[in-house]
Design a protein around this motif. Structure first.
Motif, PDB file in Angstrom:
ATOM      1  N   PHE A 183       0.841  -1.213   0.000  1.00 29.16           N
ATOM      2  CA  PHE A 183       0.000   0.000   0.000  1.00 29.16           C
ATOM      3  C   PHE A 183       0.873   1.260   0.000  1.00 29.16           C
ATOM      4  O   PHE A 183       0.538   2.259  -0.637  1.00 29.16           O
ATOM      5  N   ALA A 184       1.996   1.202   0.728  1.00 30.50           N
ATOM      6  CA  ALA A 184       2.848   2.389   0.854  1.00 30.50           C
ATOM      7  C   ALA A 184       3.408   2.815  -0.509  1.00 30.50           C
ATOM      8  O   ALA A 184       3.495   4.011  -0.796  1.00 30.50           O
ATOM      9  N   VAL A 185       3.771   1.836  -1.349  1.00 32.89           N
ATOM     10  CA  VAL A 185       4.292   2.182  -2.679  1.00 32.89           C
ATOM     11  C   VAL A 185       3.241   3.013  -3.425  1.00 32.89           C
ATOM     12  O   VAL A 185       3.531   4.088  -3.988  1.00 32.89           O
ATOM     13  N   GLN A 186       1.991   2.560  -3.408  1.00 32.96           N
ATOM     14  CA  GLN A 186       0.933   3.232  -4.170  1.00 32.96           C
ATOM     15  C   GLN A 186       0.590   4.610  -3.593  1.00 32.96           C
ATOM     16  O   GLN A 186       0.382   5.579  -4.332  1.00 32.96           O
ATOM     17  N   ILE A 187       0.547   4.699  -2.253  1.00 34.09           N
ATOM     18  CA  ILE A 187       0.180   5.979  -1.622  1.00 34.09           C
ATOM     19  C   ILE A 187       1.286   7.013  -1.857  1.00 34.09           C
ATOM     20  O   ILE A 187       1.024   8.174  -2.159  1.00 34.09           O
ATOM     21  N   ALA A 188       2.549   6.562  -1.772  1.00 31.60           N
ATOM     22  CA  ALA A 188       3.663   7.489  -1.998  1.00 31.60           C
ATOM     23  C   ALA A 188       3.632   8.016  -3.434  1.00 31.60           C
ATOM     24  O   ALA A 188       3.867   9.204  -3.679  1.00 31.60           O
ATOM     25  N   LYS A 189       3.322   7.153  -4.394  1.00 37.24           N
ATOM     26  CA  LYS A 189       3.240   7.600  -5.801  1.00 37.24           C
ATOM     27  C   LYS A 189       2.114   8.620  -5.954  1.00 37.24           C
ATOM     28  O   LYS A 189       2.234   9.598  -6.684  1.00 37.24           O
ATOM     29  N   MET A 190       1.011   8.377  -5.244  1.00 37.33           N
ATOM     30  CA  MET A 190      -0.117   9.312  -5.263  1.00 37.33           C
ATOM     31  C   MET A 190       0.321  10.700  -4.771  1.00 37.33           C
ATOM     32  O   MET A 190      -0.167  11.719  -5.226  1.00 37.33           O
ATOM     33  N   PHE A 191       1.256  10.724  -3.798  1.00 39.27           N
ATOM     34  CA  PHE A 191       1.748  11.987  -3.239  1.00 39.27           C
ATOM     35  C   PHE A 191       2.832  12.625  -4.133  1.00 39.27           C
ATOM     36  O   PHE A 191       3.387  13.657  -3.780  1.00 39.27           O
ATOM     37  N   GLY A 192       3.196  11.966  -5.249  1.00 35.62           N
ATOM     38  CA  GLY A 192       4.206  12.526  -6.153  1.00 35.62           C
ATOM     39  C   GLY A 192       5.632  12.292  -5.687  1.00 35.62           C
ATOM     40  O   GLY A 192       6.548  13.053  -6.029  1.00 35.62           O
ATOM     41  N   VAL A 193       5.834  11.234  -4.911  1.00 35.55           N
ATOM     42  CA  VAL A 193       7.154  10.945  -4.335  1.00 35.55           C
ATOM     43  C   VAL A 193       7.897   9.950  -5.233  1.00 35.55           C
ATOM     44  O   VAL A 193       7.278   9.108  -5.889  1.00 35.55           O
ATOM     45  N   GLU A 194       9.237  10.056  -5.275  1.00 37.04           N
ATOM     46  CA  GLU A 194      10.037   9.086  -6.022  1.00 37.04           C
ATOM     47  C   GLU A 194      10.298   7.885  -5.106  1.00 37.04           C
ATOM     48  O   GLU A 194      10.921   8.020  -4.051  1.00 37.04           O
ATOM     49  N   VAL A 195       9.801   6.710  -5.543  1.00 34.94           N
ATOM     50  CA  VAL A 195       9.785   5.546  -4.642  1.00 34.94           C
ATOM     51  C   VAL A 195      10.795   4.478  -5.055  1.00 34.94           C
ATOM     52  O   VAL A 195      10.844   4.065  -6.219  1.00 34.94           O
ATOM     53  N   THR A 196      11.574   4.031  -4.078  1.00 32.91           N
ATOM     54  CA  THR A 196      12.433   2.859  -4.254  1.00 32.91           C
ATOM     55  C   THR A 196      11.922   1.758  -3.323  1.00 32.91           C
ATOM     56  O   THR A 196      11.787   1.986  -2.114  1.00 32.91           O
ATOM     57  N   GLY A 197      11.607   0.614  -3.882  1.00 30.84           N
ATOM     58  CA  GLY A 197      11.113  -0.493  -3.067  1.00 30.84           C
ATOM     59  C   GLY A 197      12.166  -1.572  -2.942  1.00 30.84           C
ATOM     60  O   GLY A 197      12.858  -1.885  -3.918  1.00 30.84           O
ATOM     61  N   VAL A 198      12.307  -2.133  -1.735  1.00 33.06           N
ATOM     62  CA  VAL A 198      13.240  -3.250  -1.512  1.00 33.06           C
ATOM     63  C   VAL A 198      12.422  -4.515  -1.291  1.00 33.06           C
ATOM     64  O   VAL A 198      11.515  -4.540  -0.455  1.00 33.06           O
ATOM     65  N   CYS A 199      12.724  -5.555  -2.074  1.00 32.17           N
ATOM     66  CA  CYS A 199      11.995  -6.823  -1.930  1.00 32.17           C
ATOM     67  C   CYS A 199      12.842  -7.955  -2.502  1.00 32.17           C
ATOM     68  O   CYS A 199      13.926  -7.727  -3.019  1.00 32.17           O
ATOM     69  N   SER A 200      12.325  -9.174  -2.403  1.00 31.76           N
ATOM     70  CA  SER A 200      13.064 -10.320  -2.937  1.00 31.76           C
ATOM     71  C   SER A 200      12.808 -10.451  -4.439  1.00 31.76           C
ATOM     72  O   SER A 200      11.864  -9.854  -4.974  1.00 31.76           O
ATOM     73  N   SER A 201      13.623 -11.282  -5.104  1.00 32.37           N
ATOM     74  CA  SER A 201      13.560 -11.397  -6.571  1.00 32.37           C
ATOM     75  C   SER A 201      12.143 -11.688  -7.053  1.00 32.37           C
ATOM     76  O   SER A 201      11.675 -11.107  -8.040  1.00 32.37           O
ATOM     77  N   SER A 202      11.420 -12.575  -6.345  1.00 26.11           N
ATOM     78  CA  SER A 202      10.116 -13.010  -6.845  1.00 26.11           C
ATOM     79  C   SER A 202       9.071 -11.896  -6.802  1.00 26.11           C
ATOM     80  O   SER A 202       8.019 -12.014  -7.429  1.00 26.11           O
TER      81      SER A 202
END
Ligand SMILES: NC(=O)c1ccc[n+]([C@@H]2O[C@H](COP(=O)([O-])OP(=O)(O)OC[C@H]3O[C@@H](n4cnc5c(N)ncnc54)[C@H](OP(=O)(O)O)[C@@H]3O)[C@@H](O)[C@H]2O)c1
Length: 324
Positions: free
Chosen positions: A161-180
């Motif tokens: 949810f945070a990725v989507q809400i941050a994009k809504m706020f016009g923020v440049e988002v970097t997400g950290v996750c596993s390969s899959s």
């Protein structure tokens, strides 16, 4: 009514499906027939009664309800005398401890109209995790358009949810996750994705205005290295340790924060009707959608909780109580 419950604190395997009394409603409450219940890792803490601090809400010696689940979506069955604006038959979603049951008696201040176009299962995925993301980014970080954010644990309940809400706020988002989960995070709108199986985000030359750390699997000093000198680090886990180590880990950023220009903080997300309505509007505007990992039945709540404890659920696990 039918519910999943245990009579005391302990491992999820102690839970069983059985009959418990249907809750009575108070004047300011609403009785909701639960169609779907959302789960998150916090349910594992309240089922086990660990870390001990969760018993402040769930009961010191024994759990108050013994029923897991905080999030629900369903249909209003009865309305208390003091409640206005909610009618029998309304489709709603919200927050109430003990939602893995046929009925919840919920404060009218902890529910809102279900977003149009979402199924009950999808709506039940929202409350705790989407509100925790909203509160972190809007209220704690006060993010502004053009700022940069790194989310550690971007593929989990809160992260997705945070990725989507941050994009809504016009923020440049970097997400950290596993390969899959790289493709998932990209599909949610992240500008950059760090696959932690291949790269170490703490070795980056970049520095971020804000870091939302949903995992806290790295030393504080390593994470602070990639935070701007006046940036905000939101520590949002702190639960992977026990005893004194738990408290040390929980308190370290808070004790250190006054001695640095970086803001190191924790927060507690408190669900409100107003903010459930904010989520509803975001969903209706097609700016926010839940990611479902797996839909369970009451009989498989134990499996769902054990899987959540492993810590690699992509998006949300939801329990369906009534077939659509
Ligand atoms: N502040 C509040 O009010 C509040 C409210 C609710 C919850 N919380 C807390 O927020 C935290 C996160 O909750 P959640 O529901 O998002 O948890 P979750 O759904 O279990 O997500 C955890 C995520 O962490 C990722 N992960 C696991 N190991 C990792 C690693 N080594 N490096 C990077 N990522 C890793 C996993 O991604 P991969 O599968 O890609 O590895 C997974 O998607 C929990 O500790 C919870 O207690 C706080």
């Amino acid at each position: 009514m039918k519910a999943v419950f245990a009579n005391g604190y302990g491992p999820p395997e102690n839970l069983r499906v059985g009959e418990v009394p249907t809750p009575a409603i108070k004047d300011a409450n609403v009785l909701v027939r639960v169609h779907a219940a959302g789960l998150h890792v916090g349910d594992c803490f309240t089922v086990r009664g660990k870390p001990f601090v969760v018993r402040m809400e769930s009961g010191w010696l024994r759990p108050t309800t013994g029923i897991p689940g905080y999030d629900f979506a369903g249909v209003v069955e009865e309305v208390g005398d003091a409640v206005v604006g909610i009618d029998v038959g309304d489709e709603v979603f919200g927050y109430c401890p003990g939602s893995c049951a046929e009925y919840v008696s919920v404060s009218a201040e902890k529910l809102a109209a279900k977003p149009e176009g979402l199924s009950f299962v999808e709506a039940a995925a929202l409350p705790t995790s989407a509100l925790a993301a909203l509160h972190a980014l809007r209220d704690v970080a006060k993010l502004q358009a053009g700022q940069s954010l790194l989310i550690n644990g971007a593929s989990g309940g809160i992260g997705s949810f945070a990725v989507q809400i941050a994009k809504m706020f016009g923020v440049e988002v970097t997400g950290v996750c596993s390969s899959s989960n790289v493709a998932l995070i990209e599909s949610l709108g992240a500008d950059h994705v760090v696959d932690y199986k291949k790269d170490d985000f703490t070795e980056s030359r970049l520095q971020y205005d804000c870091i939302l750390d949903n995992v806290e699997n790295r030393d504080l000093s390593e994470v602070r290295r990639v935070l701007k000198p006046t940036g905000t680090l939101i520590c949002n886990s702190g639960t992977g340790a026990a005893g004194l180590r738990f408290w040390a880990r929980l308190l370290k950023p808070l004790v250190l924060s006054p001695f640095t220009k970086q803001r190191l903080c924790r927060y507690l997300s408190v669900p409100t009707r107003k903010d459930l309505e904010v989520l509803c509007e975001m969903v209706n505007n097609k700016e926010l959608r839940p990611v479902l990992s797996e839909v369970h039945t009451l009989d498989s709540v134990v499996d769902a909780l054990l899987a959540l404890e492993v810590g690699h659920t992509a998006g949300k696990r939801v329990v369906r109580l009534i077939e659509a």
